[in-house]
Design a protein around this motif. Structure first.
Motif, PDB file in Angstrom:
ATOM      1  N   LEU A 229       1.765   2.798  -3.401  1.00 46.58           N
ATOM      2  CA  LEU A 229       0.786   3.553  -4.192  1.00 46.58           C
ATOM      3  C   LEU A 229       0.975   5.060  -4.056  1.00 46.58           C
ATOM      4  O   LEU A 229       0.620   5.826  -4.954  1.00 46.58           O
ATOM      5  CB  LEU A 229      -0.635   3.166  -3.779  1.00 46.58           C
ATOM      6  N   PHE A 230       1.530   5.501  -2.913  1.00 45.28           N
ATOM      7  CA  PHE A 230       1.773   6.928  -2.719  1.00 45.28           C
ATOM      8  C   PHE A 230       3.033   7.381  -3.470  1.00 45.28           C
ATOM      9  O   PHE A 230       3.130   8.539  -3.870  1.00 45.28           O
ATOM     10  CB  PHE A 230       1.914   7.235  -1.229  1.00 45.28           C
ATOM     11  N   PHE A 231       3.972   6.472  -3.658  1.00 43.14           N
ATOM     12  CA  PHE A 231       5.193   6.814  -4.389  1.00 43.14           C
ATOM     13  C   PHE A 231       5.012   6.665  -5.891  1.00 43.14           C
ATOM     14  O   PHE A 231       5.716   7.295  -6.668  1.00 43.14           O
ATOM     15  CB  PHE A 231       6.347   5.925  -3.927  1.00 43.14           C
TER      16      PHE A 231
ATOM     17  N   PRO B 188       1.897   7.096  -8.065  1.00 44.72           N
ATOM     18  CA  PRO B 188       0.486   7.376  -8.323  1.00 44.72           C
ATOM     19  C   PRO B 188       0.095   6.947  -9.728  1.00 44.72           C
ATOM     20  O   PRO B 188       0.928   6.659 -10.576  1.00 44.72           O
ATOM     21  CB  PRO B 188       0.387   8.899  -8.159  1.00 44.72           C
ATOM     22  N   SER B 189      -1.211   6.935  -9.978  1.00 43.61           N
ATOM     23  CA  SER B 189      -1.725   6.461 -11.266  1.00 43.61           C
ATOM     24  C   SER B 189      -1.308   7.336 -12.434  1.00 43.61           C
ATOM     25  O   SER B 189      -1.338   6.904 -13.581  1.00 43.61           O
ATOM     26  CB  SER B 189      -3.258   6.382 -11.222  1.00 43.61           C
TER      27      SER B 189
ATOM     28  N   THR C  98       1.745   8.473 -12.888  1.00 37.25           N
ATOM     29  CA  THR C  98       3.140   8.229 -13.215  1.00 37.25           C
ATOM     30  C   THR C  98       3.207   7.178 -14.303  1.00 37.25           C
ATOM     31  O   THR C  98       2.938   6.010 -14.075  1.00 37.25           O
ATOM     32  CB  THR C  98       3.922   7.743 -11.978  1.00 37.25           C
TER      33      THR C  98
ATOM     34  N   SER D 234       1.345   1.718 -10.827  1.00 37.17           N
ATOM     35  CA  SER D 234       0.197   1.545  -9.941  1.00 37.17           C
ATOM     36  C   SER D 234      -0.797   0.532 -10.502  1.00 37.17           C
ATOM     37  O   SER D 234      -1.528  -0.121  -9.751  1.00 37.17           O
ATOM     38  CB  SER D 234      -0.510   2.890  -9.719  1.00 37.17           C
TER      39      SER D 234
ATOM     40  N   LEU E  23       0.801  -1.227   0.000  1.00 38.02           N
ATOM     41  CA  LEU E  23       0.000   0.000   0.000  1.00 38.02           C
ATOM     42  C   LEU E  23       0.832   1.275   0.000  1.00 38.02           C
ATOM     43  O   LEU E  23       0.490   2.238  -0.710  1.00 38.02           O
ATOM     44  CB  LEU E  23      -0.962  -0.014   1.194  1.00 38.02           C
ATOM     45  N   PRO E  24       1.939   1.364   0.774  1.00 41.58           N
ATOM     46  CA  PRO E  24       2.737   2.602   0.726  1.00 41.58           C
ATOM     47  C   PRO E  24       3.291   2.908  -0.659  1.00 41.58           C
ATOM     48  O   PRO E  24       3.518   4.083  -0.984  1.00 41.58           O
ATOM     49  CB  PRO E  24       3.878   2.322   1.725  1.00 41.58           C
TER      50      PRO E  24
ATOM     51  N   ASN F 176      -2.229  -2.353  -8.247  1.00 40.94           N
ATOM     52  CA  ASN F 176      -3.668  -2.569  -8.075  1.00 40.94           C
ATOM     53  C   ASN F 176      -4.069  -3.998  -8.439  1.00 40.94           C
ATOM     54  O   ASN F 176      -4.910  -4.609  -7.767  1.00 40.94           O
ATOM     55  CB  ASN F 176      -4.452  -1.581  -8.936  1.00 40.94           C
TER      56      ASN F 176
END
Length: 394
Positions: free
Chosen positions: A92-94, A96-97, A99, A249, A89-90, A253
């Protein structure tokens, strides 16, 4: 008048030549960008391959360690194969969709994804995640039975049949082309698994495992290999036809949400089967250490997630068949580690099966090398052709 005409002609000639400089510069930059893209693609494929090899080897050994040290819950062994998704999960912050990955390497489904103009419907994605999650639940359960009833070396080599199953599914679902080298690879790997099946009587090294359980473990592992191969081909088809996005991402996902569904299914199975009642006593008796029990399950869950990210990354970058071939590279490694840590016997028939699996792997890798060299030559020829046309225009 003549001098004025000469000046005008010279100015026209200079004006006609001006666009050629940017064209040549553009060709050079395109060539450089092509080379840098090729290097970055190989770097990503290498990283994903290392994730897959390291994660698969460690997860297989830890799964066997769980059983050898006192664990006997098949639903718990299935649970840890998908329950480690929160560690992703972390990321996903590095990543993002928005990128975007540079996937300009000439692979069919990445080029298709670059032309996508709209995102898939939420209902479609939910259906995919739920379907893949339920498929993984059943598949992981079959793998758990196989790992419980088979020696880890036999289990690992038997998983090589994924390659043959995946080739069939890739042919019908992903339009995979076959060459003599690929067919040779599939035949060799299938022969490797067949040798293990014929040698079932001499392979039964654990006295507490009956022949009936050995057969169950063999069939479950074979069924799990077929199911997982179908899953990989369907994932590639989803990347091609439904998702159509070139972001990291997207890979995350596709791992996180189906893993969440699979974990929920395992929790239901754990309570429905009544195995949850014995977990406390299992923890107490596990090698006389609760910490050892928890750490074994924890690292098994983490390593399976590392393996899955590498597997999905290779599907995204190349194909499901290629990701399966890379996973066979761990086959020689896992039996050797099993001999060292679990004292499995390395008999002559098993050595022969392992050599056939290695031969099949090298056969496929050589085919990929030929395809890569041919593709690179075609791209270079195309760029040189455009450059020659630009010189003629100039």
């Amino acid at each position: 008048m003549n001098s004025q005409e000469e000046v005008e002609l010279q100015s026209r000639d200079v004006g006609d030549r001006r666009p050629c400089s940017p064209t040549n510069t553009g060709l050079n930059s395109s060539r450089n960008r092509l080379e840098s893209t090729n290097y970055s693609w190989w770097l990503r494929v290498t990283v994903y391959s290392l994730f897959l090899l390291a994660g698969q080897s460690a997860a297989t050994l830890l799964g066997r360690l769980y059983y050898d040290k006192g664990g006997n819950s098949k639903w718990m062994a299935t649970f840890v194969q998908s329950a480690g998704f929160p560690v992703l999960l972390p990321l996903l912050f590095f990543f993002p969709s928005s990128t975007k990955l540079t996937t300009n390497y000439p692979v069919d489904f990445t080029s298709t994804s670059s032309s996508a103009s709209k995102l898939p419907k939420l209902s479609t994605m939910v259906f995919l995640y739920v379907a893949f999650g339920l498929l993984l639940t059943g598949d992981n359960m079959m793998y758990s039975y196989g790992l419980l009833f088979l020696p880890v070396s036999t289990y690992s080599l038997l998983c090589a049949t994924q390659l043959a199953f995946n080739a069939v599914f890739s042919f019908f679902l992903n339009s995979q082309k076959f060459t003599p080298l690929i067919l040779n690879s599939l035949v060799l790997v299938t022969m490797s698994a067949s040798i293990l099946a014929i040698n079932a009587d001499s392979e039964n090294t654990n006295t507490h495992i009956s022949k009936r359980k050995y057969v169950i473990g063999f069939l479950c592992t074979l069924g799990a290999s077929a199911t997982y191969s179908l899953y990989l081909s369907l994932v590639q088809l989803s990347f091609q036809k439904v998702i159509k996005r070139e972001t990291f991402s997207t890979i995350l996902n596709m791992q996180i949400y189906p893993s969440f569904i699979a974990t929920c299914g395992c929790v239901v199975g754990l309570f429905a089967s009544g195995e949850w009642k014995g977990l406390e006593s299992e923890m107490k008796e596990y090698n006389q250490a609760r910490v050892s029990y928890v750490m074994t399950l924890l690292w098994t869950a983490v390593t399976w997630q590392i393996c899955s990210v590498g597997l999905l990354g290779l599907i995204f970058e190349v194909s499901s068949l290629f990701s399966n071939v890379i996973s066979t590279l761990a086959l020689p490694l896992v039996p050797i580690l099993a001999v060292i840590f679990f004292h499995d016997k390395m008999e002559g028939m098993k050595v022969m099966a392992m050599l056939l699996a290695i031969w099949g792997f090298l056969s496929y890798i050589y085919q990929h090398y030929q395809d890569d060299s041919k593709s690179k030559a075609n791209r270079t020829s195309h760029v040189n052709h455009i450059s020659g046309i630009a010189r003629e225009i100039c």
